[in-house]
Design a protein around this motif. Structure first.
Motif, short mmCIF file in Angstrom:
data_model
loop_
_atom_site.label_atom_id
_atom_site.label_comp_id
_atom_site.label_asym_id
_atom_site.label_seq_id
_atom_site.Cartn_x
_atom_site.Cartn_y
_atom_site.Cartn_z
N GLY A 164 18.24 43.14 51.46
CA GLY A 164 19.49 43.35 50.72
C GLY A 164 19.37 43.10 49.24
N GLY A 165 18.44 42.25 48.83
CA GLY A 165 18.24 42.00 47.41
C GLY A 165 17.71 43.21 46.69
N MET A 166 16.70 43.87 47.29
CA MET A 166 16.16 45.08 46.68
C MET A 166 17.17 46.22 46.73
N CYS A 167 17.83 46.36 47.87
CA CYS A 167 18.79 47.45 48.00
C CYS A 167 19.94 47.31 47.01
N LYS A 224 -1.27 45.28 48.01
CA LYS A 224 -0.08 44.45 48.08
C LYS A 224 0.89 45.03 49.11
N ALA A 225 1.68 44.15 49.71
CA ALA A 225 2.76 44.58 50.58
C ALA A 225 3.96 45.01 49.72
N GLY A 226 4.84 45.79 50.30
CA GLY A 226 6.05 46.21 49.59
C GLY A 226 6.28 47.70 49.64
N GLY A 227 5.20 48.49 49.73
CA GLY A 227 5.35 49.93 49.81
C GLY A 227 6.07 50.50 48.61
N LEU A 228 7.06 51.33 48.87
CA LEU A 228 7.84 51.96 47.81
C LEU A 228 8.42 50.93 46.85
N ASN A 229 8.88 49.80 47.38
CA ASN A 229 9.50 48.79 46.52
C ASN A 229 8.52 48.21 45.51
N GLU A 230 7.26 48.11 45.90
CA GLU A 230 6.24 47.54 45.02
C GLU A 230 5.63 48.58 44.10
N ASP A 279 10.68 41.40 36.73
CA ASP A 279 10.25 40.03 37.06
C ASP A 279 9.57 39.94 38.42
N ASP A 280 8.82 41.00 38.78
CA ASP A 280 8.03 40.98 40.01
C ASP A 280 8.88 40.71 41.25
N PHE A 281 10.09 41.26 41.25
CA PHE A 281 11.02 40.95 42.34
C PHE A 281 10.51 41.43 43.70
#
Length: 447
Positions: free
Chosen positions: A96-99, A185-191, A201-203
Motif C-alpha cells: 500500500g505504501g508504493m501504491c 535486487k527484489a522489487g521488480g517494476l517498483n525497483e 529515497d530508495d523507498f
C-alpha cells in the motif's frame, strides 16, 4: 539539420556531441529528482480526511483493484488512529505504501469519489493512504504475525509486486516461501521501472525489507527461470509454484534504422536511472524523442527533461483519448516541458552510425486499421522505445501469449498472466488472491 529546401540532411559532426552528462548543476539534479508529492503533515491529513462522506456503499472501494476499505481507513485517520488506518490498508494491499505513490488514483478511486462527481475535487485518497502507511512503516512496525508453520513450501518466481504480495500472504498463512528473482535486487517494476521522483529515497528497497519482516520468506537473487532454475525442478522440490516473471521482452518498432546507436528501450533507460546514485553522470541527448503513449513513455520523457535535455518529444500513433497514460500523467509531462504529438507513427530512424532524426507519418483510421499519411521529421540524438512489453523472450511463452492463471500446482499472476493490466495495484491483487488459492490447495493436500 535542414537544407535550403527544408529537407533533412545528415550532419557531418559526430552525434556524441549532442549526448552529454552533467548538463545541470548539482542542486538542479537534487531538486528535479526529489519526492514529487511529499507526505501530508498530520494536520493536513486530518483536514483532508474530514472531506470524506464515509459512504456506506463506497464507489471508491469498488474501484480499487485490491478492495481496500477506503472509507474506514479515512475515518481512522480522521479520528487520530492512523496506525489502525495503515493496518486496514495493508490487510488488503501489503504494498500500500508504493501504491499510494504510483497508482493512477485519478482513474481509479478518486475518479468515482462522490466529492469529485459533485464538486470536481475528490478526497485525496492516494495522499491519505501514503500518510497512514508511511507513518506505520517509519516506526519499523510490521502489523501482521505468521500463523504456525504448516510444513509446506512454495516457490515464487519473480520478486515484483505480484510475487511479493503472494509471498507475504503465503507466509502469513504459515507456509515457507522461497522467491527466485532474476535481477540483483527484489522489487521488480517498483525497483526498476518507475520514475525516480515517484519513489524517492530508495523507498522500493525499504518497502521490500519491511515486507520481509513477516518471516518465512527467503529471497534468492540472480536466479532466472530457464537459465538457473527449471520449472520441472521447482515442481519436484516445492508443493506449489507461483510464476510472477513480468514481461521480459520489449516490442520492436519494425522501422528502418532501429539498430542505430542512440536508440534504446525506455525500460532500460529508466532502470539505469533508478540504479544510478549520481544522476549527473548519466548522459542524455540534446534532442530526445520517446515513441509510445503509456506510463513508461511518460516516465522516460519527463526524466529526460529532468536530466537536462533541451527538447523532449513524445510521439504516439493514436489520439489523446487512446493513450494508456492517464490525463494526469500527460498533463504532468507537458508541465515538465515535454511536447506530445498524437496520431503519428515512426517510419524510419535516420543517421550514420548514430541516430540523428526520426521520420514519422501522421496516421488516420482506415477501413483496414491505421493508415499512414503526410510525413515529417524530428531531429533526435537519442530515441527511447516505449511501445509495450511482451513475453516473447520467455521460454515458457508461445508467440507472446500470456500465461494462464492456474495450471495444476502452478499459478501465474501479474503482468505475465492473462488479464494483467500493467499496474502495480492489479499485480498486488493477483498475487494476494493467488496466495489464498494456493493456501487452500495446500490445506486440502494435507488432509
Amino acid at each position: 539539420m535542414k537544407d535550403a529546401k527544408g529537407g533533412f540532411v545528415l550532419s557531418n559532426s559526430p552525434l556524441t556531441a549532442g549526448v552529454a552528462a552533467q548538463r545541470l548543476g548539482a542542486e538542479a539534479y537534487a531538486q528535479n529528482f526529489a519526492d514529487l508529492q511529499p507526505v501530508l503533515a498530520p494536520h493536513e491529513a486530518r483536514v483532508a480526511a474530514d472531506r470524506c462522506y464515509f459512504c456506506h456503499d463506497a464507489p471508491c472501494m469498488t474501484a480499487c483493484p485490491t478492495s481496500i476499505d477506503i472509507p474506514l481507513f479515512i475515518r481512522q485517520i480522521a479520528t487520530g488512529t492512523s496506525d489502525a488506518a495503515a493496518k486496514t490498508i495493508f490487510s488488503q494491499n501489503i504494498l500500500g505504501g508504493m501504491c499510494a505513490r504510483v497508482c493512477p488514483t485519478e482513474q481509479l478511486c478518486e475518479e468515482v469519489c462522490v466529492r469529485e462527481v459533485a464538486e470536481g475535487k475528490p478526497v485525496e485518497i492516494g495522499r491519505l493512504q501514503r500518510f497512514a502507511t508511511d507513518g506505520l512503516m517509519a516506526k519499523g512496525v510490521h502489523p501482521f504475525a505468521r500463523a504456525a508453520p504448516t510444513g509446506k513450501r512454495v516457490a515464487v518466481v519473480g520478486a515484483g509486486p505480484a510475487g511479493l504480495a503472494c509471498a507475504h500472504r503465503l507466509a502469513l498463512h504459515g507456509h515457507e516461501v522461497v522467491i527466485f528473482e532474476a535481477r540483483e535486487k527484489a522489487g521488480g517494476l517498483n525497483e526498476y521501472g518507475i520514475a525516480t521522483y515517484k519513489t524517492a529515497d530508495d523507498f522500493a528497497a525499504r518497502e521490500v525489507a519491511w515486507l520481509l519482516q513477516i518471516g518465512g520468506i527467503t529471497v534468492r537473487t540472480g536466479m532466472r527461470l530457464g537459465r538457473d532454475i527449471e520449472l520441472a525442478n521447482l515442481q519436484a522440490e516445492f508443493d506449489a509454484v507461483f510464476l510472477a516473471i513480468g514481461l521480459g521482452g520489449v516490442n520492436a518498432l519494425h522501422a528502418v534504422g532501429e539498430d542505430l546507436q542512440g536508440v534504446r528501450t525506455a525500460v532500460d533507460f529508466i532502470a539505469e536511472l533508478r540504479q544510478t546514485a549520481d544522476k549527473s553522470s548519466l548522459p542524455i541527448g540534446r534532442d530526445v524523442v520517446v515513441i509510445g503513449g503509456g506510463m513508461t513513455a511518460v516516465d522516460a520523457a519527463v526524466q529526460s527533461k529532468l536530466l537536462g535535455a533541451n527538447s523532449v518529444t513524445m510521439v504516439y500513433r493514436r489520439g489523446k483519448d487512446r493513450m494508456s497514460a492517464s490525463a494526469y500523467e500527460q498533463d504532468h509531462a507537458t508541465a515538465a516541458g515535454v511536447r506530445i504529438i498524437y496520431g503519428a507513427a515512426p517510419v524510419r530512424l535516420m543517421g550514420e552510425g548514430n541516430v540523428q532524426a526520426v521520420e514519422f507519418a501522421y496516421t488516420h483510421q482506415g477501413a483496414n486499421g491505421l493508415e499512414l499519411g503526410e510525413r515529417f521529421i524530428l531531429q533526435a540524438d537519442q530515441v527511447f522505445k516505449a511501445i509495450g512489453q511482451t513475453l516473447t523472450d520467455s521460454f515458457i511463452a508461445k508467440d507472446g501469449a500470456k500465461l494462464v492463471k492456474r495450471a495444476g500446482p502452478v499459478w501465474a499472476g501479474g503482468d505475465c498472466a492473462t488479464g494483467g493490466e500493467d499496474l502495480t495495484v492489479t499485480a498486488v491483487a493477483e498475487g494476494r488472491d493467488a496466495a489464498e488459492e494456493i493456501s487452500a490447495y495446500l490445506k486440502g493436500a494435507m488432509r
